[in-house]
Enzyme design. Sequence first.
Site, PDB file in Angstrom:
ATOM      1  CG  HIS A  19      72.189  47.342  37.650  1.00  0.00           C
ATOM      2  ND1 HIS A  19      71.202  46.451  37.980  1.00  0.00           N
ATOM      3  CD2 HIS A  19      71.695  48.062  36.601  1.00  0.00           C
ATOM      4  CE1 HIS A  19      70.155  46.626  37.173  1.00  0.00           C
ATOM      5  NE2 HIS A  19      70.438  47.592  36.316  1.00  0.00           N
ATOM      6  CB  SER A  97      69.192  51.147  35.551  1.00  0.00           C
ATOM      7  OG  SER A  97      68.133  51.132  34.631  1.00  0.00           O
ATOM      8  CD  GLU A 115      59.895  50.773  29.700  1.00  0.00           C
ATOM      9  OE1 GLU A 115      61.089  50.576  29.935  1.00  0.00           O
ATOM     10  OE2 GLU A 115      59.256  50.134  28.836  1.00  0.00           O
ATOM     11  CG  ASP A 142      62.080  56.300  20.985  1.00  0.00           C
ATOM     12  OD1 ASP A 142      61.921  55.140  20.596  1.00  0.00           O
ATOM     13  OD2 ASP A 142      63.166  56.913  20.867  1.00  0.00           O
ATOM     14  N   GLY A 143      63.085  56.344  24.249  1.00  0.00           N
ATOM     15  CA  GLY A 143      64.309  56.729  24.946  1.00  0.00           C
ATOM     16  C   GLY A 143      65.293  57.485  24.069  1.00  0.00           C
ATOM     17  CG  ASP A 163      69.747  47.970  29.785  1.00  0.00           C
ATOM     18  OD1 ASP A 163      70.230  47.066  29.080  1.00  0.00           O
ATOM     19  OD2 ASP A 163      69.143  47.763  30.858  1.00  0.00           O
TER      20      ASP A 163
HETATM   21  C1  LIG Z   1      66.628  45.792  29.366  1.00  0.00           C
HETATM   22  S1  LIG Z   1      65.156  46.573  29.846  1.00  0.00           S
HETATM   23  C2  LIG Z   1      65.706  47.883  30.878  1.00  0.00           C
HETATM   24  C3  LIG Z   1      66.292  47.486  32.191  1.00  0.00           C
HETATM   25  C4  LIG Z   1      66.778  48.639  33.037  1.00  0.00           C
HETATM   26  N1  LIG Z   1      67.636  49.530  32.279  1.00  0.00           N
HETATM   27  C5  LIG Z   1      67.538  48.154  34.260  1.00  0.00           C
HETATM   28  O1  LIG Z   1      68.768  48.005  34.176  1.00  0.00           O
HETATM   29  O2  LIG Z   1      66.917  47.949  35.304  1.00  0.00           O
HETATM   30  C6  LIG Z   1      64.714  47.458  28.401  1.00  0.00           C
HETATM   31  C7  LIG Z   1      63.444  48.285  28.529  1.00  0.00           C
HETATM   32  O3  LIG Z   1      63.355  49.149  27.384  1.00  0.00           O
HETATM   33  C8  LIG Z   1      61.986  49.336  27.074  1.00  0.00           C
HETATM   34  N2  LIG Z   1      61.946  49.868  25.698  1.00  0.00           N
HETATM   35  C9  LIG Z   1      61.977  49.207  24.522  1.00  0.00           C
HETATM   36  N3  LIG Z   1      62.040  50.079  23.491  1.00  0.00           N
HETATM   37  C10 LIG Z   1      62.065  51.332  24.042  1.00  0.00           C
HETATM   38  C11 LIG Z   1      62.179  52.645  23.512  1.00  0.00           C
HETATM   39  N4  LIG Z   1      62.266  52.848  22.197  1.00  0.00           N
HETATM   40  N5  LIG Z   1      62.220  53.689  24.373  1.00  0.00           N
HETATM   41  C12 LIG Z   1      62.123  53.490  25.718  1.00  0.00           C
HETATM   42  N6  LIG Z   1      62.016  52.270  26.277  1.00  0.00           N
HETATM   43  C13 LIG Z   1      61.994  51.202  25.451  1.00  0.00           C
HETATM   44  C14 LIG Z   1      61.397  47.953  27.268  1.00  0.00           C
HETATM   45  O4  LIG Z   1      59.994  48.048  27.453  1.00  0.00           O
HETATM   46  C15 LIG Z   1      62.153  47.485  28.516  1.00  0.00           C
HETATM   47  O5  LIG Z   1      61.419  47.789  29.685  1.00  0.00           O
END
Ligand SMILES: C[S@@+](CC[C@H](N)C(=O)[O-])C[C@H]1O[C@@H](n2cnc3c(N)ncnc32)[C@H](O)[C@@H]1O
Length: 283
Positions: A19, A97, A115, A142-143, A163
């Site tokens: 962050h 984030s 998400e 999907d991200g 992330d």
């Molecule tokens: C490490 S956490 C994110 C933390 C956030 N970026 C922060 O810094 O506050 C990872 C997140 O990715 C989500 N996730 C897992 N695979 C994903 C995908 N293919 N696309 C989008 N989100 C996904 C998980 O459910 C989880 O909530």
Amino acid sequence: MLSYQHAFHAGNHADVIKHLCWLGVIKSLKKKEKPFTLYDSHAGAGLYDFTDDLSSKNKEYLSGIASLQDVVAKSSLLNDYVSLCQSFVSKDAYPGSPVISAELKRESDVLHAMELHPGEFAKLESNIAAYASSNAHSHKRDGFEGLIALTPPKPNRGAILIDPPYERANEYEDVVTNVERVLKRWQQAQIVIWYPLLSARSGNKHGASEAMCEKLSELQVPCFKAEMQIAENTHDAGMYGSGVMVLNPAWQLDTQLSEAMLEVTQHMGEQSSSSVTWVNKDN
Ligand SMILES: C[S@@+](CC[C@H](N)C(=O)[O-])C[C@H]1O[C@@H](n2cnc3c(N)ncnc32)[C@H](O)[C@@H]1O
């Protein structure tokens, strides 16, 4: 399989380095009036409550953001990060984030937070709703797919935070493949990729971050790695620290992050240390 829940880790040392870097990226984008777009491919819930069952289980925030709350920071980046967090931490909360992005961006700047986990998405949607009037969008998708679909932005300015939870060993490879695809669409994209530093105990994930960074460096884009260790890298250490690899970094982000991390490590125990290493400087 989506079982990762960031609430267990919110506000820990890994969130601090990630962050800090993301805040530095947004600060530098705000130096120009022209609007920008922020992409958060793995956004999580956006806001975390230290008193809930998950965060209070291991209390990881105690050795992360909580150890910085009384710091009078010399580094302006650390000062901004601590000030932003203070209003949340005073209410036993921590901003993820997407909330950091939504807090810092201007009305004309755009945020796309993605998400996939249904429960986490429901929380994200509600936490981002407070900012909905200001171009902050949450997407249940999907991200990586979302990054390809939504880039490049118009106007062509902005940054991406990647992330993933790295629950699956092949997520490291997914990062490389999709960063390469994004750069073909958006050559100037400033991309921040968080990764864990894992000891030998981590089985097939041991060395995966290092291999991922090596492959990312082969994309021939200017980039540096910033890493923060909080423990010695012994066989059984597990996650002994983490890093961010920044592609097409903003001017002086390396120096700002280096100064901030040096101060941070003074509060994270005797074994903590930090480094910033340029991988590709001038391409
Ligand atoms: C490490 S956490 C994110 C933390 C956030 N970026 C922060 O810094 O506050 C990872 C997140 O990715 C989500 N996730 C897992 N695979 C994903 C995908 N293919 N696309 C989008 N989100 C996904 C998980 O459910 C989880 O909530």
